[in-house]
Scaffold this motif. Structure first.
Motif: not given
Ligand SMILES: Cc1cc2nc3c(=O)[nH]c(=O)nc-3n(C[C@H](O)[C@H](O)[C@H](O)COP(=O)(O)O)c2cc1C
Length: 246
Positions: A11, A13, A15, A66, A68, A132, A134-135, A171, A173
């Motif tokens: 995994h 994220s 974007r 954002h 994305h 995800y 959250g923003s 990334k 952990r």
């Molecule tokens: C509940 C939640 C909210 C998040 N909100 C955002 C967001 O608003 N924008 C964004 O670019 N990433 C968001 N993320 C992604 C996290 O920044 C990301 O999962 C974390 O930095 C670890 O990186 P990875 O997922 O690439 O391993 C969110 C993750 C979670 C679990």
């Protein structure tokens, strides 16, 4: 290692997505996976709202800031939902005290998060990328209004899905020893060496990753993040929605 674990450990994220749709079948498979997550006492205290209206997506993008959130194949919004249960009860039973408790608020947020993570794994197993969002809680009242959410329904976070148009480095952990303790909580002093090791690892990662390089450590990031009061309007919003009141 089996393929499921491989998918989970792979995994990152995403974007940036290709301008390529996901099929209706893929969306349905993702939702079916979400539905099959464990759920506290089978309450299923969540609702997923798929955003197909581009002008609504644009408004949600404005809340999040954002790109994305606008540029993806599909946007899901995960809501904690106790409205359904509230509607089941007729006038002869009083459920309000229980419905509005912190316990049921926790149930709803956990149920939504578990469903979302199942959706994530399903999407990633199909070669799709996710992030995800959250923003959306940057303006939770606006999202509430845009989605016309009734009492006892909270917009918790979004999940964008699509065909990845980049391949960020995975990334690192916190080490296993920091997050997994046996039999009792490991005092912070004993976690510290693992945190220091992580700071070194992530500092290296930030400096050498394929894009957006920077000099930072996890400790510095967390101290900066937690020293800024964030989204302080969420707590009164949740209470106004009739949740986490008691
Ligand atoms: C509940 C939640 C909210 C998040 N909100 C955002 C967001 O608003 N924008 C964004 O670019 N990433 C968001 N993320 C992604 C996290 O920044 C990301 O999962 C974390 O930095 C670890 O990186 P990875 O997922 O690439 O391993 C969110 C993750 C979670 C679990």
């Amino acid at each position: 290692m089996n393929q499921t674990v491989e998918t989970i450990l792979n995994h990152r994220s995403i974007r940036k997505f290709k301008d390529e749709p996901v099929t209706k079948e893929q969306i349905h498979t993702i939702i079916k996976a979400a539905r099959q997550a464990s759920t506290s006492s089978n309450v299923m205290a969540y609702t997923i709202i798929g955003i197909t209206d581009t002008s609504l997506k644009e408004e949600l993008y404005k809340v999040s800031g954002h790109l994305h959130v606008k540029n993806n194949a599909h946007l899901f919004i995960f809501c904690g939902d106790l409205n359904r249960i509230n509607q089941l009860a007729d006038d002869t039973v009083s459920i309000e005290d229980n419905l509005e408790s912190t316990e049921q608020f926790i149930v709803a947020t956990i149920d939504a998060a578990l469903a979302a993570q199942n959706a994530t794994i399903a999407a990633e197993s199909m070669g799709l990328g996710i992030c995800y969002i959250g923003s959306l809680r940057n303006d939770i009242n606006r999202v509430n209004e845009l989605l016309e959410l009734p009492q006892h329904v909270l917009p918790l976070f979004g999940l964008v899905v699509g065909h990845p148009d980049h391949q960020p480095d995975i990334k690192p952990r916190l080490p296993l020893e920091a997050v997994y303790h046996e039999n009792k909580y490991l005092p912070f002093q004993e976690q510290q060496k693992f945190i220091e090791a992580y700071d070194n690892e992530i500092e290296q990662y930030y400096q050498t990753r394929s894009s957006n390089t920077k000099i930072d450590t996890w400790t510095d990031q967390m101290i900066r993040k937690f020293s800024q009061p964030t989204r302080m309007d969420v707590s009164p919003f949740v209470k106004q929605k009739g949740l986490n009141k008691k």
